[in-house]
Scaffold this active site. Structure first.
Site, PDB file in Angstrom:
ATOM      1  N   GLY A 170       0.787  -1.120  -0.201  1.00 27.65           N
ATOM      2  CA  GLY A 170       0.046  -0.070   0.012  1.00 27.65           C
ATOM      3  C   GLY A 170       0.863   1.316  -0.015  1.00 27.65           C
ATOM      4  N   ARG A 197       3.160  -9.704  -7.398  1.00 30.93           N
ATOM      5  CA  ARG A 197       3.485  -8.556  -8.297  1.00 30.93           C
ATOM      6  C   ARG A 197       2.483  -7.433  -7.571  1.00 30.93           C
ATOM      7  NH1 ARG A 197       6.695  -9.765 -12.417  1.00 30.93           N
ATOM      8  NH2 ARG A 197       7.003 -11.640 -13.214  1.00 30.93           N
ATOM      9  N   THR A 200      -2.173  -3.223  -5.723  1.00 34.93           N
ATOM     10  CA  THR A 200      -2.685  -1.839  -5.354  1.00 34.93           C
ATOM     11  C   THR A 200      -1.383  -0.725  -5.715  1.00 34.93           C
ATOM     12  OG1 THR A 200      -2.408  -1.858  -3.183  1.00 34.93           O
ATOM     13  CG2 THR A 200      -4.561  -2.481  -3.915  1.00 34.93           C
ATOM     14  N   ASP A 258      -8.273  -5.320  -1.922  1.00 34.51           N
ATOM     15  CA  ASP A 258      -7.652  -6.294  -1.458  1.00 34.51           C
ATOM     16  C   ASP A 258      -8.262  -6.995  -0.266  1.00 34.51           C
ATOM     17  OD1 ASP A 258      -5.584  -8.268  -1.090  1.00 34.51           O
ATOM     18  OD2 ASP A 258      -3.958  -6.879  -0.436  1.00 34.51           O
ATOM     19  N   LYS A 290      -3.525   1.085   3.110  1.00 37.11           N
ATOM     20  CA  LYS A 290      -4.666   0.191   3.233  1.00 37.11           C
ATOM     21  C   LYS A 290      -5.173   0.391   4.619  1.00 37.11           C
ATOM     22  CE  LYS A 290      -2.789  -3.412   0.154  1.00 37.11           C
ATOM     23  NZ  LYS A 290      -2.324  -4.677   0.059  1.00 37.11           N
TER      24      LYS A 290
END
EC number: 2.4.2.57
Length: 505
Positions: A170, A197, A200, A258, A290
């Site tokens: 994040g 990979r 966000t 997520d 997040k």
């Protein structure tokens, strides 16, 4: 049943897509998004039906070559298409959409059918959305974690002590692992770092490491690298670890969500699959990441620790500052360059990057017995400052198939735009979300050379005309689009000391 001739096409639609000319569907009971079974003399495979006017001719069925595992075909060979049964997990996804608790068997069925690609992208999106909206209890998360691990490779090690560091992400520029992993490996601690990979963010650890070396290793290659160096930095999908995770991530990425149950299961499934005994989880906290505040971070930390106990993994969590990017570089190539600069000359590197890297490494040095409690960070700094971490990092690069580079040898996007301060003042805010969106608009993470370099951070004084940040891209069109977006969303906020002059009441 339809009888058609196979035509191979280079197209990835996520699921096992099969493409039929719309003329062949007229007057039949077959419709786009139907689930069909493709049958030949060599076997059968499930697919999701798509229609086209021009991509394939009448009498042909287009088959994406990369997706047709489980069946051996020659181009032009006749195949049969017939309706396939609806996956059992559809009813369980609906159950979760209604907010109900799923049984262990229902969760296992969903994960199994995700891995076997029986679900379309639409059905996968429904499952992801249902967990985002309605959540899962700990029993559901434990079952999902175990099944995600069991459906892929399960790696065992000769050494009993195997550790890992993981960040929930994040934070733009979160490149700490490229320092922490070689520090730990140089100390003799086994740390097989697998990562996703970007989901966000503009660059995941695997995206950054891929600038420097190969990250797609199979299980035997991973074990060889770890045996030679004590560590690695690879993409989890290349090792077939928790394969459902990467399938789910591909659905999450377009909408940048997520869900917490998926987050917990995703992180811990890979720990189970790689035989981890100790794990440190980095939970960035702050605006634009997040986790928005410490209370929320502590709540998530407790869930990670509880989940770890139920999986026989000792977990410690660290709440870290995530209110602005880590370091100054955001984007795969820029982050790889900054990490190499920090390994080469840590005293000149951004303090935020160094502090985070040695703090997280220090905890595992203590847990692993290499340092006394309270001395881990000091030892981590000594390993970094001495050059041992850089030496180990270059060794890992070579073992994974790359060639060590100097920071200045890393190529950046050739299209560049400098954004300057309109006034004298101070940097009062850096918007993580805006930074992320601008860098993605520039082309990251697919364009490894795209990114953003911050010339100033929060609290820095700037003069009118000073460079605030520089945007890089491999495409002139993407650069212009990123610059236009930056003008609207203000990634870096500058304010003068005088807010307003008032002379009358």
């Amino acid at each position: 049943m339809l009888f058609l001739n196979a035509k191979f096409i280079d197209l990835d639609l996520g699921a096992n897509a099969v493409i039929v000319n719309e003329e062949d569907l007229k007057g039949t009971s077959y419709y786009p998004q139907d689930r069909v079974l493709i049958e030949s003399h060599s076997g059968s495979v499930l697919g999701i039906l798509y229609s086209t006017k021009t991509m394939v001719q009448k009498g042909e069925v287009g088959i994406p070559v990369r997706k047709m595992k489980g069946i051996s075909l020659k181009e032009g060979e006749e195949v049969n298409l017939r309706h396939a049964e609806k996956p059992e997990s559809i009813q369980f996804i609906k159950k979760k959409m209604d907010g109900q608790v799923l049984s262990p068997n229902e969760i296992r069925t969903i994960i199994d059918e995700i891995v076997s690609k029986k679900l379309s992208n639409i059905e996968l999106a429904a499952f992801v959305t249902s967990t985002y909206v309605n959540g899962m209890n700990m029993e559901e998360i434990v079952e999902m974690t175990k099944r995600m691990a069991e459906t892929g490779d399960m790696i065992s090690w000769e050494k009993s002590l195997v550790v890992d560091i993981h960040s929930i992400g994040g934070v733009p520029g979160n490149k700490y692992a490229l320092l922490s992993i070689p520090i730990l490996a140089a100390a003799g601690i086994t740390i097989p770092k697998t990562s996703s990979r970007a989901i966000t963010s503009p660059a995941g650890t695997a995206d950054v490491m891929e600038v420097l070396t190969n990250v797609e290793l199979d299980e035997e290659e991973l074990k060889r690298v770890v045996k030679a160096t004590n560590g690695c930095l690879v993409w989890g999908g290349g090792v077939n670890l928790a394969p459902a995770d990467d399938i789910i991530i591909n659905v999450e990425r377009p909408v940048s969500i997520d869900p917490q149950p998926q987050l917990l299961a995703s992180v811990m499934a890979k720990k189970v699959a790689t035989g981890i005994k100790y794990a440190v989880i980095d939970i960035p906290v702050g605006k634009g990441v997040k986790i928005k505040n410490e209370a929320e971070g502590a709540k998530l930390a407790r869930k990670f620790i509880e989940l770890g106990e139920l999986l026989n993994i000792r977990v410690e969590c660290v709440l870290t500052y995530g209110g602005q990017p880590l370091g100054r570089a955001i984007g795969p190539a820029l982050e790889a360059k900054e990490a190499l600069e920090a390994l080469t000359d840590p005293k000149s590197a951004p303090k935020s990057l160094i502090e985070k890297a040695i703090s997280l490494a220090g905890i595992l040095l203590e847990l692993g017995g290499s340092a006394q409690i309270g001395d881990g960070q000091k030892l981590a700094w000594e390993i970094l400052e001495s050059g041992r971490a850089l030496e180990k990092f270059n060794q890992i690069i070579v073992e994974q198939g790359g060639t060590p580079k100097k920071p200045e040898e890393i190529e950046l996007g050739k299209y560049v735009e400098e954004v300057r301060s309109p006034i004298d003042g101070y940097i009062v805010g850096i918007n993580n979300t805006s930074i992320t969106n601008v860098v993605k608009e520039a082309g990251a993470p697919r364009d490894k050379k795209a990114g953003l370099l911050l010339n100033a951070k929060i609290g820095n004084k700037v003069k009118r005309g000073d460079i605030l940040y520089t945007i890089y891209s491999g495409s002139e069109e993407r650069l212009n689009s990123a610059v236009n977006l930056a003008r609207r969303v203000y990634p870096v906020n500058v304010e003068g000391m005088m807010i307003e002059r008032i002379s009358k009441f």
